[in-house]
Design a protein around this motif. Structure first.
Motif, mmCIF file in Angstrom:
data_model
loop_
_atom_site.group_PDB
_atom_site.id
_atom_site.type_symbol
_atom_site.label_atom_id
_atom_site.label_comp_id
_atom_site.label_asym_id
_atom_site.label_seq_id
_atom_site.Cartn_x
_atom_site.Cartn_y
_atom_site.Cartn_z
ATOM 1 N N TYR A 202 0.939 -37.612 25.111
ATOM 2 C CA TYR A 202 -0.371 -37.326 24.412
ATOM 3 C C TYR A 202 -1.342 -36.298 25.240
ATOM 4 O O TYR A 202 -2.041 -35.600 24.512
ATOM 5 N N LEU A 203 -1.248 -36.245 26.523
ATOM 6 C CA LEU A 203 -1.902 -35.159 27.158
ATOM 7 C C LEU A 203 -1.502 -33.741 26.915
ATOM 8 O O LEU A 203 -2.331 -32.976 26.734
ATOM 9 N N GLU A 204 0.099 -33.847 26.618
ATOM 10 C CA GLU A 204 0.376 -32.269 26.254
ATOM 11 C C GLU A 204 -0.046 -31.962 24.843
ATOM 12 O O GLU A 204 -0.415 -30.900 24.766
ATOM 13 N N GLN A 205 0.247 -33.001 24.161
ATOM 14 C CA GLN A 205 -0.345 -32.663 22.443
ATOM 15 C C GLN A 205 -1.591 -32.350 22.438
ATOM 16 O O GLN A 205 -1.864 -31.613 21.750
ATOM 17 N N ASN A 206 -2.552 -32.894 23.226
ATOM 18 C CA ASN A 206 -3.957 -32.325 23.257
ATOM 19 C C ASN A 206 -4.261 -31.414 24.262
ATOM 20 O O ASN A 206 -5.465 -30.952 24.326
ATOM 21 N N GLU A 207 -3.389 -30.627 24.849
ATOM 22 C CA GLU A 207 -3.462 -29.764 25.718
ATOM 23 C C GLU A 207 -4.315 -29.884 26.899
ATOM 24 O O GLU A 207 -5.232 -28.787 27.331
ATOM 25 N N VAL A 208 -4.582 -30.920 27.560
ATOM 26 C CA VAL A 208 -5.402 -31.106 28.626
ATOM 27 C C VAL A 208 -4.518 -31.414 29.770
ATOM 28 O O VAL A 208 -5.075 -32.386 30.766
ATOM 29 N N GLY A 209 -3.190 -31.358 29.863
ATOM 30 C CA GLY A 209 -2.212 -31.623 30.924
ATOM 31 C C GLY A 209 -2.732 -31.190 32.348
ATOM 32 O O GLY A 209 -2.752 -31.754 33.498
ATOM 33 N N ASP A 210 -3.391 -29.984 32.212
ATOM 34 C CA ASP A 210 -4.112 -29.377 33.384
ATOM 35 C C ASP A 210 -5.321 -30.194 34.169
ATOM 36 O O ASP A 210 -5.545 -29.979 35.288
ATOM 37 N N ARG A 211 -5.984 -30.846 33.510
ATOM 38 C CA ARG A 211 -7.313 -31.522 33.665
ATOM 39 C C ARG A 211 -7.029 -32.983 34.026
ATOM 40 O O ARG A 211 -7.876 -33.858 34.376
ATOM 41 N N VAL A 212 -5.967 -33.775 33.206
ATOM 42 C CA VAL A 212 -5.827 -35.152 33.251
ATOM 43 C C VAL A 212 -4.297 -35.578 33.994
ATOM 44 O O VAL A 212 -3.370 -35.058 33.532
ATOM 45 N N GLY A 213 -4.415 -36.049 35.064
ATOM 46 C CA GLY A 213 -3.084 -36.649 35.497
ATOM 47 C C GLY A 213 -2.626 -38.009 35.405
ATOM 48 O O GLY A 213 -3.694 -38.919 34.653
ATOM 49 N N THR A 214 -1.880 -38.557 35.623
ATOM 50 C CA THR A 214 -1.418 -40.081 35.530
ATOM 51 C C THR A 214 -0.913 -40.495 36.835
ATOM 52 O O THR A 214 -0.325 -39.725 37.606
ATOM 53 N N VAL A 215 -1.315 -41.655 37.243
ATOM 54 C CA VAL A 215 -0.492 -42.385 38.163
ATOM 55 C C VAL A 215 0.073 -43.718 37.648
ATOM 56 O O VAL A 215 -0.695 -44.607 36.811
ATOM 57 N N GLY A 216 1.115 -44.210 37.968
ATOM 58 C CA GLY A 216 1.853 -45.461 37.477
ATOM 59 C C GLY A 216 1.580 -46.591 38.553
ATOM 60 O O GLY A 216 1.768 -46.431 39.590
ATOM 61 N N GLY A 217 1.272 -47.839 38.114
ATOM 62 C CA GLY A 217 0.884 -48.791 38.898
ATOM 63 C C GLY A 217 0.248 -50.136 38.188
ATOM 64 O O GLY A 217 -0.011 -49.987 36.798
ATOM 65 N N ASP A 218 -0.095 -51.053 38.675
ATOM 66 C CA ASP A 218 -0.563 -52.474 38.290
ATOM 67 C C ASP A 218 -1.845 -52.453 38.831
ATOM 68 O O ASP A 218 -1.922 -52.585 40.006
ATOM 69 N N PHE A 219 -2.868 -52.396 38.185
ATOM 70 C CA PHE A 219 -4.160 -52.307 38.681
ATOM 71 C C PHE A 219 -4.483 -53.732 39.329
ATOM 72 O O PHE A 219 -5.626 -53.747 39.791
ATOM 73 N N ILE A 220 -3.722 -54.966 38.800
ATOM 74 C CA ILE A 220 -4.035 -56.021 39.639
ATOM 75 C C ILE A 220 -3.486 -55.927 41.046
ATOM 76 O O ILE A 220 -4.415 -56.638 41.798
ATOM 77 N N ASN A 221 -2.403 -55.786 41.206
ATOM 78 C CA ASN A 221 -1.767 -55.795 42.267
ATOM 79 C C ASN A 221 -1.718 -54.411 43.409
ATOM 80 O O ASN A 221 -1.234 -54.585 44.487
ATOM 81 N N ASP A 222 -1.732 -53.391 42.842
ATOM 82 C CA ASP A 222 -1.510 -52.172 43.367
ATOM 83 C C ASP A 222 -2.939 -51.485 43.908
ATOM 84 O O ASP A 222 -3.808 -51.721 43.236
ATOM 85 N N ASP A 223 -2.675 -50.462 44.688
ATOM 86 C CA ASP A 223 -3.871 -49.591 45.267
ATOM 87 C C ASP A 223 -4.394 -48.802 44.095
ATOM 88 O O ASP A 223 -3.635 -48.266 43.339
ATOM 89 N N LEU A 224 -5.696 -48.724 43.915
ATOM 90 C CA LEU A 224 -6.300 -47.406 42.702
ATOM 91 C C LEU A 224 -6.316 -46.198 43.468
ATOM 92 O O LEU A 224 -6.561 -46.109 44.804
ATOM 93 N N PRO A 225 -6.354 -45.239 42.593
ATOM 94 C CA PRO A 225 -6.494 -43.855 42.928
ATOM 95 C C PRO A 225 -8.026 -43.638 43.607
ATOM 96 O O PRO A 225 -8.866 -44.456 43.060
ATOM 97 N N THR A 226 -8.352 -42.982 44.589
ATOM 98 C CA THR A 226 -9.411 -42.860 45.044
ATOM 99 C C THR A 226 -10.073 -41.483 44.790
ATOM 100 O O THR A 226 -9.305 -40.546 44.168
ATOM 101 N N GLY A 227 -11.250 -41.201 45.023
ATOM 102 C CA GLY A 227 -11.726 -39.724 45.021
ATOM 103 C C GLY A 227 -12.526 -39.671 43.631
ATOM 104 O O GLY A 227 -12.866 -38.700 43.046
ATOM 105 N N CYS A 228 -12.604 -40.856 42.989
ATOM 106 C CA CYS A 228 -12.959 -40.797 41.656
ATOM 107 C C CYS A 228 -14.598 -41.063 41.650
ATOM 108 O O CYS A 228 -15.020 -42.112 42.430
#
Ligand SMILES: C[S@@+](CC[C@H](N)C(=O)[O-])C[C@H]1O[C@@H](n2cnc3c(N)ncnc32)[C@H](O)[C@@H]1O
Length: 332
Positions: A202-228
């Motif tokens: 969907y990011l590619e289809q909407n041409e925002v792949g350069d501004r939106v990244g992805t991180v795979g994980g479980d938000f209950i049990n895994d660490d969340l990305p920082t810097g937001c």
């Protein structure tokens, strides 16, 4: 005082017929044909392959349900059906409207489910998720999520924010709209690993792949990305119990930059836990997926935020009677 009678109860006993009519109308593309000019019973019959008798039966119910209108003897779509139910239209929401159709037989086994002693699982419907299942699931969430994402960007001013953490972001609908609306904003969609494969599409289809990244994980049990400095978690509430929602709100608070903000968008019960019905039903629907989730009230959402340390906490209407948005700010 009006006398007590059985009218309401009789209607409830046959309410399932309304869903069946709506599904059939979607299947035969009734709204698409009406939009294209089939504005009489014979024209609808010819366009859909129904007999005129069945076309008349269906149209009579659709008029009574307010799905169709009659204008000077012409049959037209109701405004919402014209906007969202015409196939090929930019806002077509057919996949979302039939999203839970496969659950129909299960709802009629509800009695057995209610007394089933099997313990719930943590991830419910997301246990054993595959990329293929995620792709089908998010074709439906995308068809409704893009509208929600646009609405979010109208309600919340993210000017000056640098990076959005989109928890359980699915198709990326919120992130896509946010980076397109706010100059300089970047985003990261955090979701289960099979989902992030679909998010990328969907990011590619909407041409925002350069501004939106992805991180795979479980938000209950895994660490969340920082810097937001802003986080949104949308349409996840009823999947989890209070303990897990509290946990993810706390983890988000800890991961956010000082001065950052969090928005929790979801189907929420009123503060006293009574209604709206839609929020209550989403909680009950979790019984079919074996999760430990339930509906949460606006008062509970506020307490999850305050317990985590957020300030300026408030619960606001997002889509009246359907979704609320709980907001909180992390002190600078
Ligand atoms: C109903 S979808 C909503 C998607 C998106 N937020 C939207 O509103 O369009 C819920 C999303 O949350 C994700 N999700 C649920 N539990 C999760 C967990 N424990 N960790 C990460 N993602 C999760 C699901 O995979 C799914 O993509």
């Amino acid at each position: 005082m009006s006398p007590v009678d059985t009218t309401r109860l009789q209607r409830l006993a046959r309410a399932y017929t309304e869903s069946a009519v709506f599904y059939a109308a979607i299947d035969i593309e009734l709204f698409t044909h009406v939009s294209a000019g089939a504005d009489t019973i014979p024209a609808i019959a010819a366009a859909t392959g129904m007999s005129e008798l069945n076309a008349e039966r269906l149209v009579t119910v659709a008029l009574a349900m307010g799905l169709l209108d009659s204008e000077d003897g012409r049959i037209v779509n109701a405004a919402d059906c014209e906007k969202f139910m015409v196939k090929g239209g930019e806002r077509y929401a057919g996949p979302w409207m039939t999203f839970t159709r496969h659950e129909v037989p299960r709802w009629f086994d509800l009695t057995e489910k209610l007394i089933d002693p099997a313990p719930p699982t943590e991830l419910g419907m997301y246990d054993d998720l595959t990329v293929e299942r995620a792709r089908k699931y998010h074709a439906a969430t995308y068809s409704i999520g893009m509208g929600a994402g646009r609405r979010f960007c109208r309600q919340v001013d993210l000017s000056g924010r640098r990076k959005l953490l989109d928890l359980g972001g699915g198709s990326g609908a919120y992130s896509i709209n946010a980076v397109k609306t706010f100059d300089g904003l970047e985003a990261v969609v955090f979701d289960l690993p099979p989902v992030t494969v679909v998010t990328q599409e969907y990011l590619e289809q909407n041409e925002v792949g350069d501004r939106v990244g992805t991180v795979g994980g479980d938000f209950i049990n895994d660490d969340l990305p920082t810097g937001c400095d802003v986080a949104v978690m949308a349409s996840n509430l009823p999947i989890y119990n209070a303990e897990n929602i509290q946990k993810v709100v706390q983890k988000t608070f800890d991961a956010l930059e000082p001065g950052g903000e969090m928005h929790l968008v979801g189907e929420t019960l009123n503060a006293d836990g009574v209604g709206p019905l839609d929020a209550a039903l989403w909680g009950l629907a979790e019984i079919h997926y074996g999760s430990g989730g339930r509906s949460h009230s606006s008062a509970e959402c506020i307490s999850y935020f305050e317990n985590a340390g957020f300030v300026d906490v408030e619960n606001l209407d997002f889509v009246p009677n359907t979704l609320t948005r709980t907001f909180g700010r992390k002190p600078a």
